[in-house]
Motif scaffolding. Structure first.
Motif, short mmCIF file in Angstrom:
data_model
loop_
_atom_site.label_atom_id
_atom_site.label_comp_id
_atom_site.label_asym_id
_atom_site.label_seq_id
_atom_site.Cartn_x
_atom_site.Cartn_y
_atom_site.Cartn_z
N LEU A 1 17.54 10.46 33.20
CA LEU A 1 18.72 11.43 33.42
C LEU A 1 18.68 12.21 34.59
N GLY B 1 20.85 10.79 36.47
CA GLY B 1 21.92 10.06 35.49
C GLY B 1 23.19 10.20 35.69
N ASP B 2 24.00 9.13 35.61
CA ASP B 2 25.49 9.19 35.80
C ASP B 2 25.89 9.63 34.38
N ALA B 3 27.42 9.74 34.45
CA ALA B 3 28.31 10.27 33.21
C ALA B 3 27.79 9.23 32.03
N GLY B 4 27.88 7.95 32.42
CA GLY B 4 27.71 6.81 31.38
C GLY B 4 26.48 6.97 30.54
N TYR C 1 27.46 17.35 32.27
CA TYR C 1 26.45 16.88 31.33
C TYR C 1 25.13 17.57 31.64
N ARG C 2 24.88 17.70 33.08
CA ARG C 2 23.56 18.32 33.11
C ARG C 2 23.28 19.58 32.91
N LEU D 1 20.59 10.27 20.81
CA LEU D 1 20.03 11.57 20.04
C LEU D 1 20.56 11.52 18.68
N GLU D 2 21.99 10.86 18.62
CA GLU D 2 22.60 11.05 17.40
C GLU D 2 22.11 9.88 16.14
N GLU E 1 29.64 13.93 41.41
CA GLU E 1 30.10 13.54 40.16
C GLU E 1 30.16 14.52 39.04
N PHE F 1 28.27 15.94 22.91
CA PHE F 1 26.93 15.78 23.38
C PHE F 1 26.14 17.31 23.06
N LEU G 1 31.56 14.78 36.37
CA LEU G 1 31.18 14.65 34.67
C LEU G 1 29.73 14.83 34.54
N ALA G 2 28.94 13.91 35.24
CA ALA G 2 27.39 14.02 35.25
C ALA G 2 26.81 15.23 35.59
N TRP H 1 24.52 9.91 30.43
CA TRP H 1 24.35 10.86 29.69
C TRP H 1 25.27 10.57 28.29
N ALA I 1 23.59 10.51 24.48
CA ALA I 1 24.06 11.42 23.15
C ALA I 1 24.12 10.59 22.10
#
Lengths: 305, 180
Positions: A11, A14-17, B66-67, A26-27, B60, B29, B62-63, A19, A23
């Motif tokens: 991470l 990390g890219d959005a995918g 998240y971060r 974690l779940e 990015e 998340f 969205l990343a 992340w 998730a």
């Protein structure tokens, strides 16, 4: 734990995918979160501790330093120059002056090379006046500057700051001019510091500070002087208010100390990092404060829990 | 929130649009990350941070969101850990009177921090120069694993192994220094 470590590593970039996938991981099991948090905290603490390493010499410069006196030069006409000259307390009748100013925004830095082998590094939020007709002169209007000056017995370099004058005998030294405070720190060689009719000689590792018309001298580790140039702010029992001021100048983020912590003192090294988030967290860890966001700036506040 | 749209710079509205489109995913998340009932509040905080803009263009968005969300959770966790430590120091404290729990003189705290740095340095050095250097390159210089692999002429999985080793040492270091 292996998996949690793997996620922490992935991470980092990390890219959005990734992340999203994280998730899901974690779940899948409540134990995953506990494991991840343990790794994340260990990671965070290590990052906060490690940049404190000394000596800072081998560290890469966090900013590019611009060579040569480029940039926004403010060239003043004769009348304005004369007006400025008058405020300097004397007007040279022999050589007319040709004053120009170099100014930096908070977080910005400039290197100026003058004829005669002088190098000046200007910290952020600072302003210096120079004279094209006199390369052995500088006036620090505000902020902070580092000087490296070649010795010329018959032509000392002169730095003015407020009512104070630093005459130098060939050396490296740092000058700070912030409101009423003027501080000179000598890293190499020697200078003469005069202010309010007093004159003190300072050699390497000696400092003088003028505050409210009083000059006090002290000693500090010469290798620590001018550390801001390498992104390292070195302190021996400095108040949080001073630290906030230095950080604002060097980083470009407006940092203030809340009244409850402004008087607290810190000794050690703070690294100014271009990664603001990292710097913020490091500050919180080092100074044991909450670093709150306020508009575009930060407030050092007592931890609220 | 809709009225905020349209008055920002293109970059800002970009990240805001991404935020709005990914609201549910970010909420999920935050919940998975342990936000519990506060997930909505934290999402609001995240929104404010995103709307305030960042100083650098975000490649990015969205990343980045998240971060940032992850850092919010980490901030909270860190606050709790600090509080627990303070409470422990408080009960351990031999000093009397009304001083605050963080009444350890800052000079002393710095010494502690320096000792910690030294022992952390030693712990990493003990892993071998290469692991130490790779970890620092990755974590402190922010260099991606592919790049580190190229620099060292080793495979990606070898880089990963070095990092795993370094992180295990960090965990050990942390549990040890916590126990003290």
């Amino acid at each position: 734990m292996e998996e949690a470590i793997g996620w922490t590593i992935r991470l980092r970039h990390g890219d959005a995918g990734e992340w999203e996938e994280f998730a899901g991981w974690l779940e899948a099991d409540p134990g995953h979160l506990r494991a991840y948090e343990e790794v994340a905290l260990a990671d965070d603490e290590a990052a906060a501790l490690l940049p404190l390493r000394q000596p800072p010499a081998a560290e890469p410069q966090p900013w590019e330093t611009r060579k040569a006196p480029v940039g926004r030069r403010l060239v003043l006409g004769g009348a304005a120059a004369a007006a400025i000259a008058a405020t300097f307390g004397y007007v040279s009748l022999v050589a007319p002056r040709d004053i120009y100013a170099i100014e930096t925004a908070p977080g910005q830095r400039r290197t100026v090379a003058l004829d005669g082998g002088t190098n000046i590094e200007l910290n952020g939020a600072s302003k210096i006046l120079l004279d094209r007709k006199d390369v052995r002169f500088a006036r620090l209007e505000r902020g902070e500057a580092w000087f490296e000056v070649v010795h010329k017995a018959d032509d000392p370099f002169r730095v003015e700051a407020g009512p104070a004058v630093v005459r130098n005998v060939g050396t490296k030294f740092n000058v700070l001019h912030e409101g009423e405070t003027i501080a000179v720190e000598v890293a190499e060689g020697a200078v003469l510091f005069s202010s309010d009719g007093e004159e003190v000689g300072l050699s390497a590792g000696e400092t003088a500070q003028r505050q409210a018309g009083q000059v006090t001298t002290a000693r500090r580790d010469a290798s620590m002087i001018g550390g801001w140039r390498g992104g390292q702010l070195n302190y021996a029992s400095a108040s949080y208010a001073e630290i906030a001021r230095d950080l604002s100048r060097s980083s470009g983020v407006e940092v203030r100390a809340a009244p409850e912590v402004a008087g607290r003192r810190f000794s050690g090294v703070i690294a100014v990092d271009p990664d603001r988030e990292l710097m913020r967290r490091r500050l919180a860890a080092l100074l044991e404060v909450d670093v709150r966001l306020a508009g575009q700036g930060w407030i050092l506040a007592p931890p609220d829990r | 929130m809709a009225e905020i749209r349209g008055e920002k710079s293109p970059r800002a509205s970009g990240i805001e649009a991404v935020f709005l489109a990914s609201r549910e995913a970010l909420l999920r998340f935050l919940r998975a990350r342990g936000a519990g009932e506060e997930a909505e509040d934290l999402l609001q905080e995240l929104w404010m941070k995103a709307a305030a803009g960042t100083s650098a263009p975000v490649a990015e968005p969205l990343a980045y969101l998240y971060r940032t969300a992850n850092n919010l959770m980490l901030d909270r966790r860190r606050g709790e850990v600090r509080r627990l430590r303070r409470e422990r120091e408080w009960s351990d404290a031999t000093t009397m009177g009304g001083g605050s729990a963080s009444a350890v003189p800052s000079g002393e705290r710095v010494l502690l921090a320096r000792d910690e740095v030294r022992s952390l340095d030693a712990a990493l050095a003990a892993l071998g120069g290469r692991t130490d250097a790779i970890f620092r390159r990755f974590r402190l210089d922010g260099v991606a694993q592919q790049e580190i692999a190229r620099e060292n002429g080793i495979s990606l999985s070898a880089v990963e192994k070095h990092l795993q080793k370094a992180y295990r040492a960090l965990l050990q270091f942390r549990s040890r220094s916590d126990a003290e």
